[in-house]
Design a protein around this motif. Structure first.
Motif, PDB file in Angstrom:
ATOM      1  N   GLU A  25       0.827  -1.198   0.000  1.00  0.00           N
ATOM      2  CA  GLU A  25       0.000   0.000   0.000  1.00  0.00           C
ATOM      3  C   GLU A  25       0.864   1.252   0.000  1.00  0.00           C
ATOM      4  OE1 GLU A  25      -3.674  -1.158   2.630  1.00  0.00           O
ATOM      5  OE2 GLU A  25      -3.716   0.990   2.219  1.00  0.00           O
ATOM      6  N   LYS A  29       0.724   4.331  -2.577  1.00  0.00           N
ATOM      7  CA  LYS A  29       0.582   5.708  -2.089  1.00  0.00           C
ATOM      8  C   LYS A  29       1.644   6.613  -2.688  1.00  0.00           C
ATOM      9  CE  LYS A  29      -1.626   6.010   2.389  1.00  0.00           C
ATOM     10  NZ  LYS A  29      -1.348   5.639   3.761  1.00  0.00           N
ATOM     11  N   LYS A  57      -6.073   4.367  -6.906  1.00  0.00           N
ATOM     12  CA  LYS A  57      -5.694   3.846  -5.587  1.00  0.00           C
ATOM     13  C   LYS A  57      -6.557   2.643  -5.222  1.00  0.00           C
ATOM     14  CE  LYS A  57      -3.921   7.089  -2.320  1.00  0.00           C
ATOM     15  NZ  LYS A  57      -4.316   8.312  -1.656  1.00  0.00           N
ATOM     16  N   VAL A  61      -4.734  -1.147  -4.950  1.00  0.00           N
ATOM     17  CA  VAL A  61      -4.566  -1.912  -3.712  1.00  0.00           C
ATOM     18  C   VAL A  61      -5.619  -3.022  -3.622  1.00  0.00           C
ATOM     19  CG1 VAL A  61      -3.478  -0.031  -2.422  1.00  0.00           C
ATOM     20  CG2 VAL A  61      -5.955  -0.314  -2.317  1.00  0.00           C
TER      21      VAL A  61
END
Ligand code: GDP
Length: 297
Positions: A25, A29, A57, A61
């Motif tokens: 993650e 990011k 995003k 993920v």
């Protein structure tokens, strides 16, 4: 070259994640942070950027990436798909009326490339679709605009309907359609007046022409070099005239890309063509996927 800065930055960013056998993650990011900055710097509308980053995003993920054998490449695929979607997804083709002639109304601010694009579009229709277009000089406020269109018509050997500067643009457009029917022209492309800024009188006149001729396509011609302004102009014209599509000009220049990446999201109208130069053959159907590939390398 167009999109150069954006392409460089995005390519750098995705290179970092490309070969990763495991994507955390934190990696996602870091990547989306850089993509966000790159898009903002390319003058993409901030709300468009925000939504875009959120979608990337979420997907990056998500299961499809984390469970894949090549998560780095999977993330890049997500970015490419979302970028394609942002620019309209599928390529949007030019429409044809059930009964000829198909009427296309060209609108836009002065200098955007409207008259040039009118000629280019006629050339494209003849060459790629075997059509027989008629051009219409309805910008009666600038004699130079009529001359310009007539010159383009001569150069291309495509007829131009004009009544000079004295007639009313609504009547010109109406007459032109009669002329097209008589001469079996299957497309009528109307070059309307442009102004330096959007104003009420211009919009009134364009609405009158539209209500009278009921075009199958209403194309806004916007200069991609003007970035956010192009997006604002597109939003205003769309609210007033319910556009059917946008032609982005000067994509051959060093535009940062903000307009190309924001217009569809802001107006929900597709970019149908891209102007790639001053010559009459420098018009290309806009392919969102190809454009995304070009940007991401
Ligand atoms: P109008 O006032 O909107 O009708 O604009 P014009 O058609 O007269 O175009 C304004 C200028 O932009 C002219 O010098 C055109 O040659 C140029 N132009 C139009 N489209 C393009 C394009 O796609 N690329 C480049 N480089 N120049 C363009």
């Amino acid at each position: 070259m167009a999109f150069e800065g954006l392409a460089d930055r995005l390519q750098n960013t995705i290179q970092k994640i490309k070969g990763k056998g495991k994507v955390t993650e934190e990696d996602v990011k870091a990547m989306t942070r850089e993509i966000r900055l790159a898009l903002l710097e390319a003058d993409v509308n901030f709300k468009v950027v925000k939504d875009f980053i959120k979608r990337v995003k979420e997907r990056a993920v998500g299961q499809e990436v984390m469970k894949s054998l090549t998560p780095g490449q999977q993330v890049i695929k997500v970015v490419k798909e979302e970028l394609t979607e942002l620019m309209g997804g599928e390529q949007s083709k030019i429409a044809t009326a059930n009964r000829p002639p198909t009427v296309i109304m060209m609108v836009g601010l002065q200098g955007a490339g409207k008259t040039t694009t009118t000629g280019k579009l006629a050339n494209h229709l003849r060459k790629e679709h075997n059509r027989k277009p008629l051009l219409v000089a309805a910008d009666v406020y600038r004699p130079a605009a009529i001359n310009q269109l007539e010159t383009i018509g001569k150069q291309l050997d495509i007829p131009v309907y004009s009544e000079g500067t004295e007639a009313n643009p609504v009547d010109i457009a109406k007459q032109a359609i009669e002329e097209a029917k008589a001469n079996h022209n299957d497309y009528v492309i109307i070059d309307t007046a442009g102004r330096l800024h959007v104003d009420e009188h211009l919009m009134d006149e364009l609405q009158q022409i539209r209500d009278t001729v009921q075009p199958t396509e209403t194309f806004l011609v916007v200069d991609s070099m003007t970035g956010q302004d192009a997006v604002n102009v597109a939003e205003t014209f769309n609210n007033q005239l319910d556009l059917s599509g946008v032609v982005l000009t000067k994509l051959d220049g060093d535009t940062r890309g903000g307009a190309a990446l924001s217009i569809k999201a802001v107006t929900d109208k597709p970019i149908k063509f891209a102007g790639m130069g001053e010559k009459m053959d420098a018009l290309e159907p806009f392919h969102p996927e190809r454009m995304a590939s070009r940007i991401l390398g």
